[in-house]
Each structure stands twice: as C-alpha cells, then as structure tokens.
Scaffold this motif. Structure first.
Motif, PDB file in Angstrom:
ATOM      1  N   ALA A  71       0.839  -1.198   0.000  1.00  0.00           N
ATOM      2  CA  ALA A  71       0.000   0.000   0.000  1.00  0.00           C
ATOM      3  C   ALA A  71       0.873   1.246   0.000  1.00  0.00           C
ATOM      4  N   SER A  72       0.300   2.348  -0.471  1.00  0.00           N
ATOM      5  CA  SER A  72       1.013   3.628  -0.527  1.00  0.00           C
ATOM      6  C   SER A  72       0.045   4.752  -0.197  1.00  0.00           C
ATOM      7  N   THR A  73       0.620   5.853   0.220  1.00  0.00           N
ATOM      8  CA  THR A  73      -0.179   7.059   0.470  1.00  0.00           C
ATOM      9  C   THR A  73       0.717   8.268   0.315  1.00  0.00           C
ATOM     10  N   TYR A  74       0.083   9.434   0.225  1.00  0.00           N
ATOM     11  CA  TYR A  74       0.807  10.702   0.159  1.00  0.00           C
ATOM     12  C   TYR A  74       0.619  11.485   1.443  1.00  0.00           C
ATOM     13  N   ALA A  75       1.560  12.405   1.672  1.00  0.00           N
ATOM     14  CA  ALA A  75       1.408  13.477   2.649  1.00  0.00           C
ATOM     15  C   ALA A  75       1.923  14.742   1.965  1.00  0.00           C
ATOM     16  N   PRO A  76       1.087  15.778   1.785  1.00  0.00           N
ATOM     17  CA  PRO A  76       1.499  16.972   1.041  1.00  0.00           C
ATOM     18  C   PRO A  76       2.272  17.959   1.913  1.00  0.00           C
ATOM     19  N   LEU A  77       3.180  18.688   1.283  1.00  0.00           N
ATOM     20  CA  LEU A  77       3.954  19.722   1.962  1.00  0.00           C
ATOM     21  C   LEU A  77       4.276  20.819   0.951  1.00  0.00           C
ATOM     22  N   THR A  78       4.140  22.059   1.375  1.00  0.00           N
ATOM     23  CA  THR A  78       4.542  23.196   0.542  1.00  0.00           C
ATOM     24  C   THR A  78       5.784  23.817   1.158  1.00  0.00           C
ATOM     25  N   VAL A  79       6.796  24.030   0.331  1.00  0.00           N
ATOM     26  CA  VAL A  79       8.044  24.646   0.794  1.00  0.00           C
ATOM     27  C   VAL A  79       8.087  26.083   0.281  1.00  0.00           C
ATOM     28  N   ARG A  80       8.153  27.032   1.190  1.00  0.00           N
ATOM     29  CA  ARG A  80       8.160  28.451   0.858  1.00  0.00           C
ATOM     30  C   ARG A  80       9.557  28.945   0.509  1.00  0.00           C
TER      31      ARG A  80
END
Length: 754
Positions: free
Chosen positions: A416-425
C-alpha cells in the motif's frame, strides 16, 4: 339611463350645425364654449360645459354633444338629462331660469365613462322658451389626463447595516379623501420610526401613515411620506417596495412599487502587518534556482501511486508548509517498514515530479484510531477528528536540496502507498512574478478521515477541524491532485517565475504578500478564509498585487485559527446553523463579490463552455466547445451585491445546479482596482484539472481532450498576461504540455449545499 353612444362627434357637429348652431363666427367666438373633464372617486368622469349668454331670455333646454362611444349613467344638477341622439344629450331645467346677456352658464354632467382617444370638438346650444338661440358654439374637450402611481422610494443613506431616512413617493391616480398610506419596509429593517403631519404604525414589515385628518386629494397629486430612523439590515440588495394609498371608504387612490438598491460597499478590513523575516539559516541559499533551471533536472514518474496500491495506510505531516532549515515530523500508520520519498511537483519534461529526498526501510506501527470529540468554551460539541496522539515515525530535514515548491511525500510499504502533502516556501525575501496558493483549509474542511468533516451532515459535522490527521482524498494529497496540480504543472512547463504557499501562510505571512509576488493565483476551490486571510488579500489588492482566482466559491466561509500554530481552526455552525458559517452571514459587505468580482451561486454538473471573442480567448477559435468546463461550483455577478467600478464580464456560460436542476449563470469577471491591481474571478473549478486532462471521476463530465486542454492552456496564458499587466510573458506553444505518466482520477468530496 344613457343609451350607448355610437356616432362620431364630428358627424354630430356637421349634422346639427345648420339647424342648432349659429353660423356666425363672431357669435360662436363670443359664446366662449369651454368643456373640462375631471375624474370622480368612483372612476367615472364629470364633464362641465361652460358658455357665455349672447341673448337674454328664459332657458327651455340646452343640448350638448358628447364623444362617440361614451357610456355611463348620466346625471346633472338643477335639471334633467335625456338623450337626443347617441352623441347628443339634452338638459332641461327643473325651474325657470332667466339669463341676461353676458351671463356664464355651467352645466355639469356626472357619471360618464369616456372612450379612449381625443381631443374632441363638441357642440353646445341653449334654446329659449320662445325658440330663440340664447347661446351657441363649440368647445374642445381634451382627453382626460390619466396618471400612473409612479412610485419611488428615496433613501438618504442606502447602506445596509446603517440608519437611513426613507421617503415614499406616489402619484394619486384617483381623487378622493386620503385616509392612509401603507408602505413596505426593507427586509429586516428595524428602528424607532418617526414621520411628519400624521401618525405612523409599524407591523409585519409595513409602516402605515395616517393624516391627522382626512385629506382631499385630486388625481395627479404627488404624495411624499417620510419614514425616518430606519435601521437597515446588514443584508441589502435590490428590494421591491410597495406603496398603497386608500380613502376613508377603502378605495385605492394609488398603488404601485419601486425597486430600491441597498448596496453594501466592501467591508473595512484590519491592517495586516508585514512583519519581519527570520534570518536565512546556515546552509540555506540566499537565492534559489529559476523555475526553468529546476525543471531541466531529470524527472520521474515514480511519484504516482496506482489506484490498486491504495490501501489502509495513512500518514500526515506536522506542518502544512515549511522553509529551508525547518524539520518536519511524519506520522505513519502501517505496521510495516516503509520507504519515504519526497517529490517536488512540477513539469520535468511531462513526468510531473522530481525526487528530492528519500529514506528506506523506516519502521512503523499501527497507530491508535483517531478520536472525535471536544467542546467549545461555551459547551458546544466540536466533533473534531484528530490523530494528534499518533507517535512520530520520522523527522524530515528540509535543507537546501528542497527547492521551494509543492511536494508530495510518498510513503510505501510494498503493498500500500499514500501521500502526505507539503509546501516549501521561499523565505529569502526574493519577490517573484507569480505566487500560487494551495487551498489547504478547504482540503481539510472536506476531509472526513477517521470520522467527521465539515460536511458530515449539516447538523453533525465538525465545528473544529485539525491538520493533525491524514487526508482521505487524493490518496492522502487532499484536493491537490484533483484541482491544483494542473496549475503547478502548467506554470512550471512555461518556466514562469513562480513560488508557492498555503492558506495557512496567507494567514501568517499575508502582510508580506506584496513583497513576495506581483501576482497571486488562487486555486480551484479556496473556500475557507480567516479574517487575517481576507484582510491580507484585500490589503494586497489595495497595494497593487494582481489576483487571478482560477476557481469559484472563494472566501465563502469564515474560519478562525485556534492558535498561532494554525494546526486547527473553528467554524461557527451554532449561531444560525449552516448560515452562520459563511462570510456573507456577517453582512453583504463581506460577500466575495465586493472583493473578487463575482459570488458563488451553486454546485453544478458539468456543462459546456463555448468560446467567444475578446482577449481571454486569444488563440482559441471562436465557437470552440469545451465540454464539462463549467463544473464543480460556479460564481456569477449578483445584481444586489456591490460591483467594483469597471467590473466587466469577459466570458460567460450556464450550468445546471446539482441541487435543483435549475440553470445557473457563470460569469468570468475582471476589474482594475484604484491601485492599478488587476483582479480576475474565474468562476469555475475546472482550470487546473483541464490543464492535465484529469478531472474528478465523480463530476460526470467528459474527460478533457487534447483540444480542450490546449484551449484552456491558452485561456490561462491570456489570463496570466492580462492580470499581471504584461509583467509575466507566457511562452506561446501550439501543443499544450502533456503529462507523460498515468495518474488515477480521484473522486472529489462535494456538497450540494449553497
């Protein structure tokens, strides 16, 4: 009773002239015949014939011509009336009437109903008892003047939520004794009402004015009744208010309505301080590579999670966004060793991402179930679902390898796989041409992972939501892959000078927006705004920052972050149920339209946009069909809300509301603020998903074809150049950038509620 009259007045004059009327012009002029008409309170007309006596004598009878087609029950005074012909009446006095030369006769005829038309030339002849002509001639009867109510309502201060004086005006259309004027008040109005020259009673949304004593009013008289001290509701609009004047017998003397605009200007917003930037941490650069240079690096399609690989694995990061020098914790629930890989999202020759960092064989545990609960300070159930109690799996250092951008952290255990989002400023202080915002607060509102979202039943959904849990949509990416990746892919494929941040950053760093970018793109669905977020955006526009809202339903709901960490936010669903969650509940001054140009109307099924002419369609053939482009939710220009000066609808179409099937107009609007900032409201969700030809699977719209993608890419390019005032040059191409990897189409959590 008067028989119905059919012959013409002209025929009467010719037929009887030789017999009944003197033919000497001088005598006819001396008779000075006048005929006047007045309207009675019962709707009939009174004709009064006047003439000068030319020969003394005793009157035997007077004959008077009337217009052909006149009807009614005719009476008079001091005599009797009978018919001679259909167009001639005879009046005979009921007593002896002696007249001298020069006397003025006045014979009224009551109860007539005149035909339409006129003017009419009508004969008049008085005969003496000796058969002599006492006076004779003709007069002109002008058509009876009719009046419309011509209602108008004037306001000294027509601003919602403020106090005003209203003057209700109306024209009397029927004469009578005025007893009362009933006036409809604006919806939701309150106040301590006063007036003049009479009394005022207020009940059930109406004010009734009564004079101190009945007033005799003629048709055509103009009424003007003041109602002072009206406190308007915070909700305005274009209201239709009625006015009705009645007599002492209940006869309506005037009745009508008038449309009155009560339009709220944009609400005043608090000042958001720019605040200083932290020093650049050791090891972090003072400037980052250009978008073009970054996208020239090798990309990979390994970031994609196939639909079949989705499972029970879940993960989230302890920060929504980060900057170089930060450390972000990852919390995973699996129970198996996992590989953790960070991918920067972009173009990368169509592969869509570049691997930036990884750590393999990271041990994990099966985390405890999320909890749902909590109460507000006043005891209201918050129903917040949280996984804050999960243990940390891994700490991820964000160093100088992490070029500012949008990231998906992919976590895989082989099954199984999943994402976790992150924005880098980019916190170096560099000002970029374009900033793309991620709608993180809206992702969270629709997130039902572990239990409850805002939309999990209107009465049972969350009153507080937290980022301390995984996303249930987009395989953990929130609404990024469904609605927002397309903008990132397009901007980086063009090599634009672009940077990124989130809704959380707009709240925290919004005062810096002007120094960070010349233009900001808002994404497809950016609905949930705090006061600081809205104030910062308003302040940025006033400071010259251009805004392209490439979405709809933006800044529609009001939230409040619970503390400076911005990991949770409250939404008031208790004051007035579902209504109290919206910005517009604060009043029309807080609607989205005064800020962005158009306002949300409803969720829609996918409808076709047909292109037209104008700069927004440059490079797209007129009449091109874009099936499914009017999708998700749509905005339009509400007539009763504030319109920015110069607001223009540059494109439009029609959708069908999912809730009731009714047609919903969609307006793409533009305006230029006094600062010179340009603002565009895109009014549909579909821009981003069309740019990668991958719209949500539950939208029931056709998969965008290559022609549709190319057309929308051209439209977005035109928008970018227009909104940036030409500061952003979008390279033209004939083939829109294509995604070279297959990404699953995800469902989008939706609501049919307004």
């Amino acid at each position: 009773m008067l028989r119905r009259l059919l012959a013409s007045a002209v025929a009467l004059f010719v037929a009887v002239g030789a017999v009944l009327f003197v033919d000497r012009a001088a005598d006819a002029a001396a008779a000075n015949i006048t005929i006047t008409a007045t309207q009675a309170s019962n709707g009939t007309t009174t004709l009064t014939y006047r003439a000068t006596v030319l020969k003394a004598g005793t009157i035997r009878e007077i004959t008077m011509a009337i217009p052909a087609g006149t009807t009614g029950r005719v009476t008079s005074v001091n005599g009797t009336v009978s018919s001679v012909t259909r167009t001639v009446l005879r009046w005979r006095p009921s007593r002896v009437v002696n007249v001298a030369v020069g006397a003025r006769l006045a014979i009224p005829l009551y109860g007539l109903r005149l035909p339409t038309g006129g003017p009419w030339t009508l004969g008049f002849k008085s005969i003496g008892t000796a058969g002599q002509v006492i006076t004779s001639g003709a007069g002109v009867l002008q058509p009876l003047k009719t009046y419309t109510a011509a209602v108008a309502v004037r306001a000294t201060n027509p601003i919602p939520a403020q106090t005003t004086n209203l003057t209700y005006q109306a024209t009397v259309t029927r004469a009578g004794s005025l007893a009362a004027v009933r006036m409809q008040l604006p919806t939701g109005a309150t106040g301590t009402y006063t007036t003049i020259n009479g009394t005022l009673a207020v009940s059930a949304g109406y004010a009734t004015w009564k004079p101190k004593a009945p007033l005799n009013v003629a048709a055509g008289a103009r009424l003007a009744i003041p109602v002072n001290g009206v406190k308007l509701s915070r909700y305005g609009g274009i209201m239709t208010l009625t006015v009705s004047a009645t007599s002492t017998t209940g006869t309506v003397l005037s009745s009508g309505s008038a449309a009155v605009p009560f339009i709220a200007p944009p609400a005043e917003m608090p000042v958001v301080a720019e605040s200083g930037r932290a020093p650049i941490p050791a090891g972090c650069p003072e400037a980052w590579p250009t978008t073009a240079a970054e996208n020239a690096k090798p990309g990979t399609g390994d970031w994609v999670i196939p639909q079949a690989s989705s499972g029970t694995m879940a993960a989230y990061l302890t920060q929504v966004s980060a900057t170089c020098g930060d450390t972000v914790d990852l919390k995973v629930s699996s129970g198996n060793p996992v590989n953790v890989v960070a991918y920067r999202m972009g173009y990368y020759a169509g592969l869509g991402a570049r691997e930036v960092w990884r750590q393999n064989d990271v041990p994990t545990v099966v985390q405890d179930k999320p909890t749902t609960g909590g109460t507000s300070a006043d005891g209201k159930p918050l129903r917040m679902t949280s996984a804050a109690h999960w243990t940390k799996t891994l700490s991820i250092p964000v160093d100088n390898d992490w070029i500012p951008g949008t990231y998906l952290i992919k976590i895989s255990d082989g099954t199984a796989s999943t994402y976790a989002p992150l924005t880098v400023r980019d916190d170096t202080g560099t000002k970029h041409a374009l900033l793309i915002q991620q709608a993180t607060t809206t992702w969270q509102a629709y997130n039902n992972y572990g239990g409850v979202s805002f939309y999990s039943g209107l009465d049972t959904g969350s009153g507080r939501l937290t980022f301390d849990r995984p996303y249930n949509e987009g395989q953990g990416s929130g609404q990024f892959l469904t609605l927002e990746q397309g903008l990132v892919f397009w901007a980086e494929s063009k090599g634009l000078d672009v940077t990124y941040w989130t809704d959380n950053d707009l709240d925290q760093y919004g005062g810096q927006l002007k120094s960070r970018a010349g233009t900001i793109f808002l994404p497809g669905h950016d609905e949930y705004y705090s006061l600081r977020m809205r104030a910062a955006l308003s302040q940025a526009i006033a400071g010259g920052v251009n805004v392209a809202n490439l979405g709809a339903n933006t800044a529609y709901r009001l939230i409040t972050f619970t503390d400076d960490t911005r990991r949770a936010w409250d939404i008031d669903r208790y004051t007035d149920g579902y209504n109290s969650t919206t910005w517009r509940y604060q009043g029309d001054a807080y609607a989205s339209q005064p800020l962005l140009g158009a306002e949300y109307i409803c969720p829609v099924v996918g409808n076709t946009l047909t292109t037209g002419t104008g700069w927004i369609y440059d490079g797209v053939p007129n009449g091109t069909q874009l099936p499914g482009f009017i999708a998700g939710e749509v905005d339009y220009v509400w007539p009763g809300l504030y319109k920015q000066p110069g607001l223009t609808t540059v494109a439009s179409g029609t959708g069908a509301c999912r809730s009731n099937g009714r047609a919903a107009p969609m307006h793409i609007t533009t305006y230029t603020a006094p600062s010179g900032a340009r603002v565009l409201n895109g009014s549909t969700f579909a821009y981003g998903c069309f740019l990668v030809r991958r719209c949500p699977s539950n939208w029931a719209v056709p998969a965008p074809g290559e022609t549709s993608q190319q057309a929308v890419a051209a439209i977005v390019g035109n928008i970018t150049e227009w909104v940036s005032r030409g500061a952003i040059n979008v390279p033209a191409d004939t083939t829109a950038a294509q995604v070279r990897v297959t990404v699953p189409k995800y469902k989008l959590q939706t609501s049919t509620q307004p």
